[in-house]
Design a protein around this motif. Structure first.
Motif, PDB file in Angstrom:
ATOM      1  N   CYS A  40      16.736 -50.507  80.526  1.00  0.00           N
ATOM      2  CA  CYS A  40      17.327 -50.332  79.196  1.00  0.00           C
ATOM      3  C   CYS A  40      16.250 -50.679  78.166  1.00  0.00           C
ATOM      4  O   CYS A  40      15.630 -51.744  78.234  1.00  0.00           O
ATOM      5  CB  CYS A  40      18.537 -51.250  79.044  1.00  0.00           C
ATOM      6  SG  CYS A  40      19.204 -51.231  77.370  1.00  0.00           S
ATOM      7  N   LEU A  67      16.791 -50.810  74.844  1.00  0.00           N
ATOM      8  CA  LEU A  67      17.383 -51.068  73.533  1.00  0.00           C
ATOM      9  C   LEU A  67      16.965 -52.399  72.909  1.00  0.00           C
ATOM     10  O   LEU A  67      17.028 -52.557  71.696  1.00  0.00           O
ATOM     11  CB  LEU A  67      18.913 -51.006  73.628  1.00  0.00           C
ATOM     12  CG  LEU A  67      19.467 -49.625  73.971  1.00  0.00           C
ATOM     13  CD1 LEU A  67      20.984 -49.679  74.141  1.00  0.00           C
ATOM     14  CD2 LEU A  67      19.101 -48.606  72.896  1.00  0.00           C
ATOM     15  N   CYS A  68      16.613 -53.362  73.747  1.00  0.00           N
ATOM     16  CA  CYS A  68      16.106 -54.609  73.166  1.00  0.00           C
ATOM     17  C   CYS A  68      14.997 -55.130  74.063  1.00  0.00           C
ATOM     18  O   CYS A  68      14.579 -54.462  75.003  1.00  0.00           O
ATOM     19  CB  CYS A  68      17.227 -55.627  72.943  1.00  0.00           C
ATOM     20  SG  CYS A  68      17.648 -56.599  74.391  1.00  0.00           S
ATOM     21  N   ALA A  96      14.992 -57.329  76.335  1.00  0.00           N
ATOM     22  CA  ALA A  96      15.367 -57.985  77.588  1.00  0.00           C
ATOM     23  C   ALA A  96      15.025 -57.172  78.838  1.00  0.00           C
ATOM     24  O   ALA A  96      15.000 -57.710  79.938  1.00  0.00           O
ATOM     25  CB  ALA A  96      16.847 -58.338  77.568  1.00  0.00           C
ATOM     26  N   MET A  97      14.791 -55.881  78.699  1.00  0.00           N
ATOM     27  CA  MET A  97      14.380 -55.027  79.839  1.00  0.00           C
ATOM     28  C   MET A  97      15.379 -55.069  81.001  1.00  0.00           C
ATOM     29  O   MET A  97      14.970 -55.139  82.166  1.00  0.00           O
ATOM     30  CB  MET A  97      13.006 -55.434  80.380  1.00  0.00           C
ATOM     31  CG  MET A  97      11.858 -55.235  79.461  1.00  0.00           C
ATOM     32  SD  MET A  97      10.268 -55.236  80.349  1.00  0.00           S
ATOM     33  CE  MET A  97      10.253 -56.770  81.207  1.00  0.00           C
ATOM     34  N   CYS A  98      16.676 -55.025  80.727  1.00  0.00           N
ATOM     35  CA  CYS A  98      17.652 -55.057  81.824  1.00  0.00           C
ATOM     36  C   CYS A  98      17.570 -53.790  82.660  1.00  0.00           C
ATOM     37  O   CYS A  98      17.415 -52.688  82.133  1.00  0.00           O
ATOM     38  CB  CYS A  98      19.075 -55.164  81.270  1.00  0.00           C
ATOM     39  SG  CYS A  98      19.386 -56.704  80.427  1.00  0.00           S
ATOM     40  N   ILE A 127      23.837 -56.831  82.286  1.00  0.00           N
ATOM     41  CA  ILE A 127      23.651 -56.003  81.086  1.00  0.00           C
ATOM     42  C   ILE A 127      24.516 -56.602  79.982  1.00  0.00           C
ATOM     43  O   ILE A 127      25.446 -57.353  80.259  1.00  0.00           O
ATOM     44  CB  ILE A 127      24.031 -54.505  81.270  1.00  0.00           C
ATOM     45  CG1 ILE A 127      25.420 -54.361  81.895  1.00  0.00           C
ATOM     46  CG2 ILE A 127      22.975 -53.746  82.021  1.00  0.00           C
ATOM     47  CD1 ILE A 127      25.921 -52.915  81.887  1.00  0.00           C
ATOM     48  N   CYS A 128      24.206 -56.256  78.750  1.00  0.00           N
ATOM     49  CA  CYS A 128      25.018 -56.722  77.631  1.00  0.00           C
ATOM     50  C   CYS A 128      25.858 -55.550  77.121  1.00  0.00           C
ATOM     51  O   CYS A 128      25.661 -54.412  77.554  1.00  0.00           O
ATOM     52  CB  CYS A 128      24.115 -57.297  76.531  1.00  0.00           C
ATOM     53  SG  CYS A 128      23.458 -56.033  75.425  1.00  0.00           S
ATOM     54  N   LYS A 142      25.574 -53.774  74.666  1.00  0.00           N
ATOM     55  CA  LYS A 142      24.801 -52.691  74.027  1.00  0.00           C
ATOM     56  C   LYS A 142      24.428 -51.590  75.012  1.00  0.00           C
ATOM     57  O   LYS A 142      24.100 -50.478  74.599  1.00  0.00           O
ATOM     58  CB  LYS A 142      23.512 -53.239  73.400  1.00  0.00           C
ATOM     59  CG  LYS A 142      23.724 -54.078  72.164  1.00  0.00           C
ATOM     60  CD  LYS A 142      22.434 -54.384  71.455  1.00  0.00           C
ATOM     61  CE  LYS A 142      21.520 -55.346  72.182  1.00  0.00           C
ATOM     62  NZ  LYS A 142      22.050 -56.700  72.407  1.00  0.00           N
ATOM     63  N   ALA A 143      24.438 -51.899  76.306  1.00  0.00           N
ATOM     64  CA  ALA A 143      23.959 -50.907  77.277  1.00  0.00           C
ATOM     65  C   ALA A 143      24.730 -49.589  77.178  1.00  0.00           C
ATOM     66  O   ALA A 143      24.164 -48.514  77.401  1.00  0.00           O
ATOM     67  CB  ALA A 143      24.056 -51.472  78.690  1.00  0.00           C
TER      68      ALA A 143
HETATM   69  S1  SF4 Z   1      21.466 -54.271  78.419  1.00  0.00           S
HETATM   70 FE1  SF4 Z   1      21.555 -55.363  76.494  1.00  0.00          FE
HETATM   71  S2  SF4 Z   1      20.338 -57.225  76.779  1.00  0.00           S
HETATM   72 FE2  SF4 Z   1      19.796 -55.766  78.402  1.00  0.00          FE
HETATM   73  S3  SF4 Z   1      18.027 -54.629  77.588  1.00  0.00           S
HETATM   74 FE3  SF4 Z   1      19.856 -53.421  77.123  1.00  0.00          FE
HETATM   75  S4  SF4 Z   1      20.412 -54.075  75.066  1.00  0.00           S
HETATM   76 FE4  SF4 Z   1      19.027 -55.618  75.865  1.00  0.00          FE
END
Ligand code: SF4
Length: 765
Positions: A10, A12-13, A15-17, A44-45, A47-48
């Motif tokens: 991911c 989006l932020c 954290a590289m989930c 994951i958060c 936002k995923a």
């Molecule tokens: S799942 Fe959430 S915390 Fe993980 S990288 Fe994506 S946005 Fe960031």
């Protein structure tokens, strides 16, 4: 792409989930956490899910558009490239290269293709008027790393998986999953920390989501972290608690730091910070007396008037207490693509203050000026005035201070182009918008955030969907523009060798470069071979260079390699493709002294530019307290990161999150009730927001989240517009910067708040 589960990172932020994306036909059926990802381990958060929303968003542009008197009109790629290149060339040849401004938004650092193509693109533009989100965020950390360790991106990262005490000042990793500390599933990792008997202490003007899980929490007045941290340094010296551990023998100027801290006793700074002297001493003692402890400071601490000093002192505290390079303390990473070593080998550790901005005289950092001065450079006439502008994946109207002024500046440009797939608050000013493919339509390798991760890992993700032949990746757009600009500069054509080079680059794209960097990197299949070629060459070059020449960083190759030899080997793009969940490269390891890049091989505890600013800090001690105003801070929510996430229906639904948080005492004093609306003013700037009254706020402090303010005309993000909120940057002054680094002051600016009367509402520009 075939039906089934596909694994990727991911983006989006920070954290590289790892995500497992279930694909059915051309649609995404589900997005889950990837249990086998070695870093995120299934986390994951919320936002995923936005990965799907962004991918399927019908308002995402797929073709270039041109602004016309009757609205936006789709045009063909070739026409768009031709027009943009000609307009930029005209600006450059008529008014000089600095008449073009460039702003790079933060999504660029999550995109390896864009990162690689940006280099020739910026060279082709040739301007000194470059800006990015850095100066609204982590610039003080980069400066401290450069000044103290000799490299701008050599960050000490908390070893959260092994620490017993985590002290967090001005950060909210429960909401962010780390920042300058890539730490997916911070909540789970914190639970493990507590299960092994550890604890967390949080210091913040707001009882954040992270603070609510802390064993100890202290309110601190915004903008005063530097006093708190200096008093902690003072305590360490006064109570003879300085033991540098692994850094012993590597530190210099210890005495200068001690002298600088002398006036800042806990008693002296207590009133200013709002923290008792006893607590300040106790914080210093806990840090010193816990063998595995890490002090972490982040955005709330770096983006304030003393952000540079505060960040420097946080680094010092970890060093003075022996936490740097200690398992469970703060450690340097060893990423598979080692930009740090590569930068050092080519003398590119970073630079600061080599030149200054035209209007305000602010220092450049790594070739960029502070973004708070973008509007000045556009609006102020004279030689070097910015007349044409390029934005790449950024929305500075919402993310830089005094957004309304920047709005005005961008609306008066001769020409503007945006590489972006949204018509947002910034790109609405563009004449042409060039939309790149969406993230799931391109391959992904995280070059930057692996340098910041709490564990060394490596992962490559193939493109999940084919965007079709009538689409362009960011790197293709940037390379095409760069190529055309170079040709125009040379009168229409390039020498054949250069032309072939451009064509080859455009043909192969960035992935072969990733492969080369992996293969020759610390875990690479070809590391030994690369060493065999480079080391003899290094020896020859060293003998030719003067003693302090930056290229002497090449010598580091020899000293790094003994460490590299102990690492697992065999990494290549092919190997990563065979392991789509990613490859674990192990926990953070001690790296001193080889990971230092200062010329003398020492850790500089008291760089001159910080010592000089201590004078200002000292003066501030006796300055009168702000009288009737409240101090404004930002905040982050787990379902938001940047403004571009607000067009995801699932991320903005539910309770209004763009509110003014205020303490009950202040609310009562001002006649504000929960749910009522407040008018917040700073000089001639104002916003109106609903009120949330909460004991979570420190008395005298109010908070507004960032990234909102989607009420401008002319955007095409209907979900975001329906949840417009107000922009904190419409309140913040662009005249306030931290004078050391030039960072925007986003926390601690004074505001006044009163009950909103409808007739006072200002019509948005
Ligand atoms: S799942 Fe959430 S915390 Fe993980 S990288 Fe994506 S946005 Fe960031």
């Amino acid at each position: 792409m075939e039906n089934g589960i596909h694994y990727r990172t991911c983006h989006l932020c920070e954290a590289m989930c790892g995500v497992a994306v279930e694909v059915k036909g051309s649609r995404i059926a589900a997005i889950r956490g990837d249990e086998k990802d070695p870093l995120s381990r299934g986390h994951i958060c919320p936002k995923a899910v936005a990965l799907q929303d962004l991918h399927e968003d019908t308002e995402r542009l797929r073709k270039p558009v041109r602004k016309t008197p009757t609205g936006w009109q789709e045009i063909e790629w070739d026409e768009a490239f031709k027009t943009v290149a000609e307009q930029l060339h005209t600006a450059r040849s008529t008014h000089g290269r600095n008449s073009i401004g460039v702003y790079l938004g933060n999504p660029n650092v999550h995109n390896h293709g864009s990162l690689i193509a940006t280099v020739p693109f910026l060279r082709a533009i040739g301007t000194q008027n470059r800006f990015s989100a850095t100066s609204n965020d982590q610039l003080p950390h980069m400066l401290a790393s450069l000044e103290m360790f000799g490299h701008q991106v050599l960050f000490p990262i908390p070893d959260i998986d092994n620490t017993d005490l985590f002290i967090c000042i001005g950060g909210n990793p429960i909401a962010s999953n780390g920042s300058l500390m890539t730490v997916p599933d911070f909540r789970g990792r914190l639970k493990a920390l507590k299960q092994r008997g550890g604890k967390m202490i949080v210091v913040d003007p707001r009882r954040t989501e992270t603070a609510k899980l802390a064993e100890e929490f202290h309110f601190v007045r915004p903008g005063t972290d530097a006093f708190l941290l200096m008093a902690m340094v003072n305590t360490l010296f006064a109570d003879e608690l300085v033991h540098a551990g692994p850094a012993e023998g590597l530190i210099k100027d210890l005495d200068l730091l001690r002298l600088a801290s002398l006036p800042f006793t806990p008693e002296v700074v207590s009133k200013r910070t709002g923290i008792s002297a006893e607590t300040i001493r106790d914080l210093a003692h806990q840090l010193a007396n816990t063998p595995k402890a890490a002090l972490y400071t982040r955005m709330g601490t770096s983006t304030q008037t003393f952000g540079s000093i505060a960040t420097w002192l946080a680094y010092c505290l970890n060093i003075l207490t022996g936490k740097l390079d200690t398992v469970g303390g703060v450690m340097f990473t060893q990423p598979a693509i080692d930009l740090i070593a590569l930068g050092a080998m080519s003398g590119q550790q970073g630079h600061f203050g080599k030149r200054h901005s035209r209007v305000k005289g602010l220092p450049e950092f790594a070739g960029e000026y502070p973004s708070s001065t973008m509007a000045d450079e556009i609006l102020t006439p004279g030689e070097g005035q910015v007349r044409a502008f390029v934005t790449v994946a950024g929305n500075p109207v919402l993310s830089s201070p005094n957004g309304r002024r920047l709005d005005e500046a961008l609306s008066g440009l001769d020409f503007m182009v945006s590489v972006d797939y949204y018509i947002n608050e910034t790109t609405r000013h563009a004449d042409i918008i060039l939309p790149p493919t969406a993230a799931l339509e391109r391959s992904h390798y995280d070059i930057i955030f692996n340098m910041l991760a709490v564990r060394n890992v490596s992962k490559y993700s193939e493109a999940l969907f084919d965007a079709g032949s009538d689409s362009r990746h960011d790197w293709q757009i940037l390379l095409e523009l760069a190529h055309r600009l170079e040709k125009l500069r040379k009168g229409g054509s390039l020498p054949i060798r250069s032309e072939l080079g451009w064509r080859a680059f455009k043909q192969t794209g960035p992935d072969p470069i990733i492969d080369l960097l992996l293969r020759t990197g610390p875990y690479g299949a070809d590391t030994g071979r690369a060493r065999g070629v480079l080391e003899p060459a290094t020896g020859v070059i060293m003998n030719l260079l003067p003693k302090h020449h930056p290229l002497r960083g090449l010598a580091k190759l020899s000293s790094l390699n003994p460490q590299w030899q102990e690492l697992p080997k065999g990494l290549s793009l092919k190997r990563l493709k065979e392991h789509p969940n990613g490859i674990d490269l192990g926990a953070l390891r001690p790296a001193l002294p080889n990971r230092l890049f200062t010329r003398d091989g020492k850790i500089h505890l008291a760089p001159r530019r910080y010592l000089e600013d201590v004078e200002r800090l000292h003066r501030q001690l006796s300055a009168p307290e702000p009288s009737d105003g409240l101090l404004l801070i930002g905040r982050r929510h787990v379902r938001s990161n940047n403004s571009w996430m607000h067009n995801s229906r699932r991320l903005v639904k539910g309770k209004d999150r763009c509110t003014l948080l205020i303490n009950p005492h202040d609310a009562n004093r001002l006649g504000l009730r929960a749910g009522s609306k407040a008018q917040i003013n700073a000089a001639d700037r104002q916003v109106i927001l609903p009120v949330e009254v909460t004991e979570d706020m420190m008395p005298g402090v109010v908070s507004i989240p960032h990234g909102w303010g989607h009420d401008r005309d002319g955007t095409r993000q209907s979900t975001a517009s329906a949840h417009a909120g107000a922009s904190i940057n419409d309140l913040l002054s662009d005249q306030d910067t931290d004078p050391v680094a030039g960072t925007s002051v986003l926390n601690g600016q004074p505001v006044t708040v009163k009950v909103w009367q409808p007739e006072q509402q200002r019509i948005p520009a």
